[in-house]
Design a protein around this motif. Structure first.
Motif, PDB file in Angstrom:
ATOM      1  N   VAL A 143       0.817  -1.206   0.000  1.00 36.30           N
ATOM      2  CA  VAL A 143       0.000   0.000   0.000  1.00 36.30           C
ATOM      3  C   VAL A 143       0.854   1.259   0.000  1.00 36.30           C
ATOM      4  O   VAL A 143       0.347   2.344   0.262  1.00 36.30           O
ATOM      5  N   ALA A 144       2.137   1.126  -0.305  1.00 33.67           N
ATOM      6  CA  ALA A 144       3.027   2.286  -0.251  1.00 33.67           C
ATOM      7  C   ALA A 144       2.523   3.415  -1.141  1.00 33.67           C
ATOM      8  O   ALA A 144       2.538   4.585  -0.742  1.00 33.67           O
ATOM      9  N   GLU A 145       2.059   3.073  -2.353  1.00 32.00           N
ATOM     10  CA  GLU A 145       1.610   4.101  -3.291  1.00 32.00           C
ATOM     11  C   GLU A 145       0.446   4.899  -2.717  1.00 32.00           C
ATOM     12  O   GLU A 145       0.407   6.132  -2.811  1.00 32.00           O
ATOM     13  N   ASP A 174       7.460  -8.592   7.662  1.00 35.23           N
ATOM     14  CA  ASP A 174       8.440  -7.692   8.255  1.00 35.23           C
ATOM     15  C   ASP A 174       9.246  -6.986   7.166  1.00 35.23           C
ATOM     16  O   ASP A 174       9.541  -5.790   7.251  1.00 35.23           O
ATOM     17  N   LEU A 175       9.612  -7.724   6.131  1.00 40.28           N
ATOM     18  CA  LEU A 175      10.360  -7.137   5.018  1.00 40.28           C
ATOM     19  C   LEU A 175       9.529  -6.085   4.299  1.00 40.28           C
ATOM     20  O   LEU A 175      10.042  -5.049   3.873  1.00 40.28           O
ATOM     21  N   HIS A 176       8.225  -6.368   4.135  1.00 37.55           N
ATOM     22  CA  HIS A 176       7.346  -5.388   3.488  1.00 37.55           C
ATOM     23  C   HIS A 176       7.242  -4.109   4.319  1.00 37.55           C
ATOM     24  O   HIS A 176       7.217  -3.005   3.770  1.00 37.55           O
ATOM     25  N   VAL A 177       7.158  -4.248   5.636  1.00 33.48           N
ATOM     26  CA  VAL A 177       7.079  -3.070   6.500  1.00 33.48           C
ATOM     27  C   VAL A 177       8.360  -2.255   6.408  1.00 33.48           C
ATOM     28  O   VAL A 177       8.326  -1.027   6.330  1.00 33.48           O
ATOM     29  N   VAL A 181       8.450   1.600   5.280  1.00 35.15           N
ATOM     30  CA  VAL A 181       9.034   2.682   6.068  1.00 35.15           C
ATOM     31  C   VAL A 181      10.020   3.484   5.223  1.00 35.15           C
ATOM     32  O   VAL A 181      10.012   4.720   5.217  1.00 35.15           O
ATOM     33  N   GLY A 182      10.859   2.772   4.478  1.00 35.43           N
ATOM     34  CA  GLY A 182      11.839   3.448   3.639  1.00 35.43           C
ATOM     35  C   GLY A 182      11.206   4.321   2.567  1.00 35.43           C
ATOM     36  O   GLY A 182      11.714   5.400   2.250  1.00 35.43           O
TER      37      GLY A 182
END
Length: 216
Positions: A143-145, A174-177, A181-182
């Motif tokens: 959902v970053a976009e 965890d990798l997706h989070v 964040v980045g």
């Protein structure tokens, strides 16, 4: 103390399981609003007339958690709320109907999945009125976009919380989070929005927006 007397003294009420029925035709209406300001409903079947807005005039915070509730019982309460928690994934129509009726909400807590299904009106509401946004991981969705759109267009946002209650350290989630964040840090820094992590196994607290990417 009777249940009726107890309710007149509560400012917070948690309902868990079972059913909440509306008043019967023989029940006399109450003339005294309850002092409840926060109501949490967890897996409760609510009759369409069970939540009387005239009895809950002080209600400002509503937490909904459970299986696809009918919307009707909640709609009359939504305009008076300042804080709304939607703790389960909803279909897009129900989600956007609830948000459209929440005309005074400034604090919203919901799932990553729900953010992905905002219609244009809800997206605009997020940008114009939400000052505090909390997101809990539900499914493996990116959902970053959508979150970046909200951050870049926000006029009032002050804080974003990422809740890792359902994220296991080192897992794919965890990798997706970490990736999320980045990706949102630059927008948060530009807009002066605080970014926080909570309920993760490690590295909880306020995110340093100037830090280099790290593995959590």
């Amino acid at each position: 103390m009777s249940l009726t007397e107890a309710l007149t003294k509560l400012d917070k009420l948690n309902l868990c399981g079972g059913s909440l029925l509306g008043p019967s035709s023989s029940t006399a209406p109450s003339n005294s609003p309850l002092p409840i300001t926060h109501l949490c409903i967890y897996h409760v079947r609510i009759d369409s007339l069970a939540l009387d807005p005239t009895s809950l005039l002080s209600l400002r915070s509503l937490h909904l958690n459970g299986h696809g509730p009918l919307l009707q019982p909640y709609l009359p309460l939504l305009p008076q709320l300042t804080s709304l928690t939607l703790a389960r994934d909803l279909d897009s129509q129900d989600l956007n109907t609830l948000l459209a009726a929440s005309t005074a909400v400034t604090s919203l807590s919901t799932t990553f999945n729900n953010i992905a299904y905002l219609d244009p009106a809800s997206l605009l509401m997020m940008k114009q009125r939400i000052t505090t946004l909390e997101l809990t991981w539900s499914e493996l969705v990116k959902v970053a976009e959508e979150l970046i759109k909200i951050i870049e267009g926000s006029e009032v946002m002050k804080k974003i919380f990422l809740d890792g209650l359902f994220v296991t350290r080192g897992s794919e989630r965890d990798l997706h989070v970490t990736e999320l964040v980045g990706r949102v840090k630059p927008g948060c820094k530009k807009k002066g929005i605080e970014l926080w992590r909570k309920n993760f196994r490690t590295n909880n607290g306020k995110v340093d927006l100037d830090s280099l990417p790290v593995t959590y």
